[in-house]
Motif scaffolding. Structure first.
Motif, PDB file in Angstrom:
ATOM      1  N   ASP A  16      -3.315  -6.823  -5.223  1.00 44.77           N
ATOM      2  CA  ASP A  16      -2.374  -6.817  -6.342  1.00 44.77           C
ATOM      3  C   ASP A  16      -2.542  -5.520  -7.132  1.00 44.77           C
ATOM      4  O   ASP A  16      -3.521  -5.337  -7.852  1.00 44.77           O
ATOM      5  CB  ASP A  16      -2.624  -8.029  -7.238  1.00 44.77           C
ATOM      6  CG  ASP A  16      -1.659  -8.136  -8.400  1.00 44.77           C
ATOM      7  OD1 ASP A  16      -0.678  -7.361  -8.465  1.00 44.77           O
ATOM      8  OD2 ASP A  16      -1.881  -9.008  -9.261  1.00 44.77           O
TER       9      ASP A  16
ATOM     10  N   ALA B 167      -0.153  -2.782  -1.305  1.00 44.35           N
ATOM     11  CA  ALA B 167       0.657  -3.865  -0.756  1.00 44.35           C
ATOM     12  C   ALA B 167       0.295  -4.135   0.699  1.00 44.35           C
ATOM     13  O   ALA B 167       0.184  -5.292   1.115  1.00 44.35           O
ATOM     14  CB  ALA B 167       2.144  -3.525  -0.879  1.00 44.35           C
TER      15      ALA B 167
ATOM     16  N   GLU C 147      -2.501  -3.723   2.100  1.00 39.59           N
ATOM     17  CA  GLU C 147      -3.833  -4.330   2.148  1.00 39.59           C
ATOM     18  C   GLU C 147      -3.848  -5.708   1.495  1.00 39.59           C
ATOM     19  O   GLU C 147      -4.830  -6.434   1.572  1.00 39.59           O
ATOM     20  CB  GLU C 147      -4.847  -3.395   1.463  1.00 39.59           C
ATOM     21  CG  GLU C 147      -6.286  -3.790   1.612  1.00 39.59           C
ATOM     22  CD  GLU C 147      -6.856  -3.600   3.014  1.00 39.59           C
ATOM     23  OE1 GLU C 147      -7.991  -4.046   3.241  1.00 39.59           O
ATOM     24  OE2 GLU C 147      -6.179  -3.006   3.874  1.00 39.59           O
ATOM     25  N   GLY C 148      -2.744  -6.059   0.833  1.00 31.57           N
ATOM     26  CA  GLY C 148      -2.672  -7.365   0.178  1.00 31.57           C
ATOM     27  C   GLY C 148      -3.392  -7.406  -1.154  1.00 31.57           C
ATOM     28  O   GLY C 148      -3.800  -8.470  -1.623  1.00 31.57           O
TER      29      GLY C 148
END
Length: 80
Positions: free
Chosen positions: A52, A47, A49-50
């Motif tokens: 999914d 999360a 690091e973005g």
């Protein structure tokens, strides 16, 4: 709660070995998840690091988990 300085080696390993080079806010997010267990900390890395988590490759999830576990041997293994 532990600070970022207490986990410098862990965050360095995540960055160098796996490419998860988290900024300070992301590191704080991971540290905040640690009391909830290893699985929560792994999800927090993704999360922060973005990435999914649900669609990330299984090998990558296992590698992040192994890296955290290597630096946090006393951390609970499952989220509560």
């Amino acid at each position: 709660m532990d600070g970022i300085d207490d986990h410098t080696e862990m965050f360095s390993a995540l960055c160098i070995e796996l490419g998860f080079c988290l900024h300070e806010k992301g590191q704080q997010r991971v540290i905040a998840a640690l009391p909830q267990g290893l699985d929560a900390a792994v999800r927090a890395v993704f999360a922060a690091e973005g990435v999914d988590y649900a669609h990330a490759p299984g090998d990558l999830k296992r590698d992040v988990r192994a890296c955290l576990k290597a630096h946090l041997p006393d951390l609970p293994r499952r989220s509560v």
